[in-house]
Scaffold this motif. Sequence first.
Motif, PDB file in Angstrom:
ATOM      1  N   UNK A  10      52.626  30.108   7.373  1.00 28.02           N
ATOM      2  CA  UNK A  10      51.905  31.364   7.549  1.00 28.02           C
ATOM      3  C   UNK A  10      50.725  31.187   8.507  1.00 28.02           C
ATOM      4  N   UNK A  11      50.034  30.055   8.386  1.00 25.69           N
ATOM      5  CA  UNK A  11      48.882  29.816   9.256  1.00 25.69           C
ATOM      6  C   UNK A  11      49.307  29.595  10.705  1.00 25.69           C
ATOM      7  N   UNK A  12      50.453  28.955  10.906  1.00 30.20           N
ATOM      8  CA  UNK A  12      50.949  28.759  12.273  1.00 30.20           C
ATOM      9  C   UNK A  12      51.234  30.101  12.930  1.00 30.20           C
ATOM     10  N   UNK A  13      51.820  31.038  12.183  1.00 31.44           N
ATOM     11  CA  UNK A  13      52.062  32.376  12.730  1.00 31.44           C
ATOM     12  C   UNK A  13      50.745  33.082  13.045  1.00 31.44           C
ATOM     13  N   UNK A  14      49.754  32.918  12.174  1.00 29.15           N
ATOM     14  CA  UNK A  14      48.449  33.522  12.437  1.00 29.15           C
ATOM     15  C   UNK A  14      47.783  32.913  13.661  1.00 29.15           C
ATOM     16  N   UNK A  15      47.905  31.608  13.812  1.00 33.56           N
ATOM     17  CA  UNK A  15      47.306  30.943  14.968  1.00 33.56           C
ATOM     18  C   UNK A  15      47.960  31.392  16.269  1.00 33.56           C
ATOM     19  N   UNK A  16      49.218  31.758  16.206  1.00 36.94           N
ATOM     20  CA  UNK A  16      49.898  32.277  17.390  1.00 36.94           C
ATOM     21  C   UNK A  16      49.407  33.671  17.754  1.00 36.94           C
ATOM     22  N   UNK A  17      48.882  34.378  16.758  1.00 35.97           N
ATOM     23  CA  UNK A  17      48.355  35.714  17.014  1.00 35.97           C
ATOM     24  C   UNK A  17      48.916  36.796  16.128  1.00 35.97           C
ATOM     25  N   UNK A  18      49.769  36.442  15.173  1.00 35.25           N
ATOM     26  CA  UNK A  18      50.373  37.445  14.297  1.00 35.25           C
ATOM     27  C   UNK A  18      49.365  37.932  13.261  1.00 35.25           C
ATOM     28  N   UNK A  19      49.478  39.193  12.899  1.00 40.80           N
ATOM     29  CA  UNK A  19      48.721  39.757  11.785  1.00 40.80           C
ATOM     30  C   UNK A  19      49.660  39.811  10.590  1.00 40.80           C
ATOM     31  N   UNK A  20      49.350  39.063   9.543  1.00 40.63           N
ATOM     32  CA  UNK A  20      50.216  39.011   8.370  1.00 40.63           C
ATOM     33  C   UNK A  20      49.786  40.056   7.350  1.00 40.63           C
ATOM     34  N   UNK A  21      50.764  40.774   6.828  1.00 42.03           N
ATOM     35  CA  UNK A  21      50.490  41.716   5.747  1.00 42.03           C
ATOM     36  C   UNK A  21      51.532  41.472   4.656  1.00 42.03           C
ATOM     37  N   UNK A  22      51.100  41.586   3.429  1.00 40.05           N
ATOM     38  CA  UNK A  22      51.960  41.255   2.295  1.00 40.05           C
ATOM     39  C   UNK A  22      52.437  42.535   1.613  1.00 40.05           C
ATOM     40  N   UNK A  23      53.702  42.519   1.236  1.00 42.23           N
ATOM     41  CA  UNK A  23      54.269  43.677   0.559  1.00 42.23           C
ATOM     42  C   UNK A  23      55.236  43.185  -0.517  1.00 42.23           C
ATOM     43  N   UNK A  24      55.608  44.055  -1.426  1.00 38.39           N
ATOM     44  CA  UNK A  24      56.449  43.676  -2.555  1.00 38.39           C
ATOM     45  C   UNK A  24      57.769  44.435  -2.533  1.00 38.39           C
TER      46      UNK A  24
END
Length: 474
Positions: free
Chosen positions: A279-293
């Motif tokens: 997850x952190x690698x994706x964020x470091x690339x520039x992605x905005x992570x959002x969590x859903x169920x």
Amino acid sequence: MTTIIAGDRSGTGKTTITLALLAFLRKKSAHVQSFKVGPDYIDSMFHSYITGRPCRNLDPILTSVSYVKSCFAKHCQGVDYGVIEGVMGLFDGVPLEKAGGTEGQEAGGATGGLYQDYGSTAHIARILGIPVVLVIDCSRLSGSVAAIAHGYSYLDPNINVVGVILNRVGSDRHLTLLETALKPLNIPIFGVIYRQETLTIPDRHLGLVPTQELPELDRLFDRLAHLAQTCFNWEQLLPYLTQSPSLPVPPSPRPPIPQSPKIAIAKDKAFNFYYPDNLEILQQLGAKLCYWSPLEDENLPKDTAGLYFGGGFPEMFAEALSSNTKALHSVKQGIIKGMPTYAECGGLMYLCEEIVDFEGKSWPMVGILPTTAKMVKKLTLGYRQAIATGSNFLLNQGETIWGHEFHRSELTILPEQPLYNLSSWQKNSLIYGEGWHCYHLHASYLHLHFGGCPQIAEKFFRSTLDFSRDLALD
């Protein structure tokens, strides 16, 4: 300094003892960083629940020796204590020819690059240069404990066993026999745990029940903290857990791309197997992570440009997942429109036409994959070398990566052209073709650590970036 809590074998109690150590240290209001050797997700959840920090997996098979060393150094910064939980028995790894050159030499392998215990707890201890505390299950031992302690201490001169913890001791008389046997070896006894018949953590078909499903965890961890306080020799043990301030700081990650495509991460009781590093690698690339169920939310988050389904236990929540028809439709329509989607194991099962649970009941799912995930008694487990059979938005034909399988389900229909041809760590041992690719969907039973295949994370991010730009033009 950080130490590894190792076992003489699987099931020796090292997870309970590690959790007890962590619980006691947190009671001291200390900043504690934990690590887990190997690919396990669930033990790591328990670590993180106690420490309030993501537990980091140290797995040179899924990543590399250099990644393990940098991950360890990075996450030990600014903490008071560090604890590593081992995997299986101390020397239980795989004979593997995985690395050569300088990295191969650092891995501590035999001449020629063949490692008899690659990925083991001992392997991690060697490459990090840290001591080992050995947990011994004494429930069926007395004098023989000395042979075990001596053998584990001297089998490999590069392994420094600094002490032992005696677990499942039956009585004071039993302890006297154990102490008498160990005395000539001059190996310190860091702790003595008597049999704890009532101190158990619930488990099921893939190991411990995840933390999200256990409402009484705080009470359990209070008991574990008390156990650690009263049963360990902290004067001897604590110096081996106190973090050294002299670790080299890894270089900072490159600046992210200014755009921030939104990647929706499925996160609930059904889907919770994620490596924090991924997850952190994706964020470091520039992605905005959002969590859903997928259990509770009816729609994907607004402006979603990519989907990430980790593993978990969808079979345990199949009825609830199936009844959330709006979520199923939302996911299917997103994939049909070309939304980049990455799914592992439980995520793969969710995208099938249906899941057949252990009782034989069928539950409709997303239906984007023309196959059914059926629960079976057989456990599929192990590291896999995967070779891409063709090119797609994440892989080039012939590209080789390492992953890990751990599931008790199987697909009733396999794809005509699978994503991968898989082999085990044994040479020339082709297992089968595995994984699906359609639309912009990558779905597989294989769990990947992006620290070992950063190119997949980058291609996934790039594809979500392209999709978000297309959304902006609509």
